[in-house]
Design an enzyme around this catalytic site. Structure first.
Site, PDB file in Angstrom:
ATOM      1  N   SER A 137      -1.984  -0.605  -1.128  1.00  0.00           N
ATOM      2  CA  SER A 137      -2.052  -2.058  -1.260  1.00  0.00           C
ATOM      3  C   SER A 137      -1.761  -2.483  -2.705  1.00  0.00           C
ATOM      4  O   SER A 137      -0.656  -2.262  -3.195  1.00  0.00           O
ATOM      5  CB  SER A 137      -3.414  -2.548  -0.758  1.00  0.00           C
ATOM      6  OG  SER A 137      -3.404  -3.918  -0.497  1.00  0.00           O
ATOM      7  N   ASP A 261       1.344  -6.283   9.469  1.00  0.00           N
ATOM      8  CA  ASP A 261       0.262  -6.188   8.498  1.00  0.00           C
ATOM      9  C   ASP A 261      -0.352  -7.581   8.310  1.00  0.00           C
ATOM     10  O   ASP A 261       0.345  -8.526   7.940  1.00  0.00           O
ATOM     11  CB  ASP A 261       0.823  -5.668   7.171  1.00  0.00           C
ATOM     12  CG  ASP A 261      -0.242  -5.371   6.140  1.00  0.00           C
ATOM     13  OD1 ASP A 261      -1.180  -6.179   6.002  1.00  0.00           O
ATOM     14  OD2 ASP A 261      -0.139  -4.344   5.451  1.00  0.00           O
ATOM     15  N   HIS A 289      -3.489  -3.051   8.231  1.00  0.00           N
ATOM     16  CA  HIS A 289      -3.373  -2.934   6.773  1.00  0.00           C
ATOM     17  C   HIS A 289      -4.146  -1.716   6.303  1.00  0.00           C
ATOM     18  O   HIS A 289      -5.380  -1.671   6.389  1.00  0.00           O
ATOM     19  CB  HIS A 289      -3.910  -4.193   6.086  1.00  0.00           C
ATOM     20  CG  HIS A 289      -3.760  -4.161   4.594  1.00  0.00           C
ATOM     21  ND1 HIS A 289      -2.566  -4.451   3.965  1.00  0.00           N
ATOM     22  CD2 HIS A 289      -4.638  -3.845   3.616  1.00  0.00           C
ATOM     23  CE1 HIS A 289      -2.720  -4.338   2.666  1.00  0.00           C
ATOM     24  NE2 HIS A 289      -3.972  -3.955   2.419  1.00  0.00           N
TER      25      HIS A 289
END
Length: 319
Positions: A137, A261, A289
């Protein structure tokens, strides 16, 4: 490329595979874990956590926003990498190791200077370069930006980025929509809590009301940008989004991303024309995610990210 990943049938949609690992994934104990504090030239510090054979190839792990050693992917990956014959190292960004950092500034999505400092420190202190880096991320955004900045001079062998917010402005907007606001609220609460804790120990250079900040864009406009030298949220997003740096990557890099996502829009993903030949974009369906729970009858499942990382490393280093 279309992924071979097959999602857990019992976790449909985009949100269940995102939430399940955070709530239920087993975090194994790491009895041999070694912690190291790296003092920085500006008076601040970074904390590193090490696991594995001290002489093995080094794989560096970068966590996501408000992540730490307790993130659902952290301990499992440190353990699996060590078992596979690597020395795994997790970098905690400033203020993320459980202790407030010393300076008013913190960390952000484009802070490649601290990553470069850690890479140089590892090379100098361990007598060999970092072999590979995996970023999740926010950490994936930092990684891809750094790889694009460094080009052929990156000095590592492989890289992997997972669930990357390629365009920060679009990610901020997406997280302010629908059920994704649950993630935004959770992360903002953590960020506000850290802000209050740190500035209970030192004067804050900002005159803000945390209670009036209810979105990432507001937080970045009022806190992230002024603390880190940006003109505002838009300036921060424009300068630090990794998508513009991807064409400059020269190191073999795997990007693992789900088409739906919930932290960003489908159109946030770069197109094939933006990817240099050494960058592989692997798109999944049903991974959420940073979730990627595989189809299995076992309650805790298996995690595609772990399997895919080891495969990717072994392509360069056959055993």
């Amino acid at each position: 490329m279309e992924s071979l990943f097959r999602p857990a049938w019992w976790l449909p949609g985009a949100h269940l595979p995102t939430l399940w690992p955070s709530l239920f994934r087993h975090r194994p104990p790491l009895p041999q874990l070694m912690k190291e504090r790296l003092e920085l030239p500006d008076g601040d510090f970074l904390d590193l956590s090490w696991n594995g054979n001290p002489t093995a190839p080094i794989v560096l792990l970068l966590h996501g926003l408000e992540g730490n050693l307790h993130s659902h992917y952290a301990r499992p990956l440190l353990k699996r990498l060590a078992e596979a014959g690597y020395l795994a190292c997790m970098l905690h960004f400033r203020g993320c190791s459980g202790e407030p950092n010393r300076l008013p500034r913190s960390y952000h999505s484009g802070d490649t200077a601290d990553l470069q400092t850690v890479i140089r420190h590892i090379r100098d202190s361990r007598g060999r370069p970092v072999h590979a880096i995996i970023g999740f991320s926010l950490g994936g955004n930092v990684l891809l930006k750094w790889l694009g900045e460094q080009g052929a001079d990156a000095g590592i062998t492989r890289a992997m980025a997972v669930s990357v917010p390629f365009l920060l402005d679009q990610a901020a907007d997406r997280l302010n929509q629908g059920f994704s606001r649950v993630y935004q609220k959770h992360l903002l609460n953590s960020m506000k809590r850290k802000y209050r804790e740190k500035f209970s120990r030192m004067p804050s250079p900002l005159n803000i009301d945390l209670n009036q900040i209810n979105s990432f864009r507001e937080y970045d406009e009022q806190i992230t940008a002024p603390l880190h030298g940006f003109a505002g949220a838009d300036d921060y997003y424009q300068r630090c989004s990794c998508r513009q740096f991807i064409p400059g990557i020269r190191i073999p890099t795997l990007i693992l991303h789900d088409r739906h996502d919930p932290f960003m829009w489908p159109q946030t993903v770069p197109g094939d024309q933006e990817l240099p030949e050494n960058v592989v974009l692997e798109l999944t369906r049903g991974g959420g995610h940073a979730g990627f729970v595989c189809n299995t009858t076992l309650p805790h499942g298996a995690y595609w990210t772990d399997r895919r990382l080891l495969e990717w490393l072994e392509e360069e280093n056959p055993s």
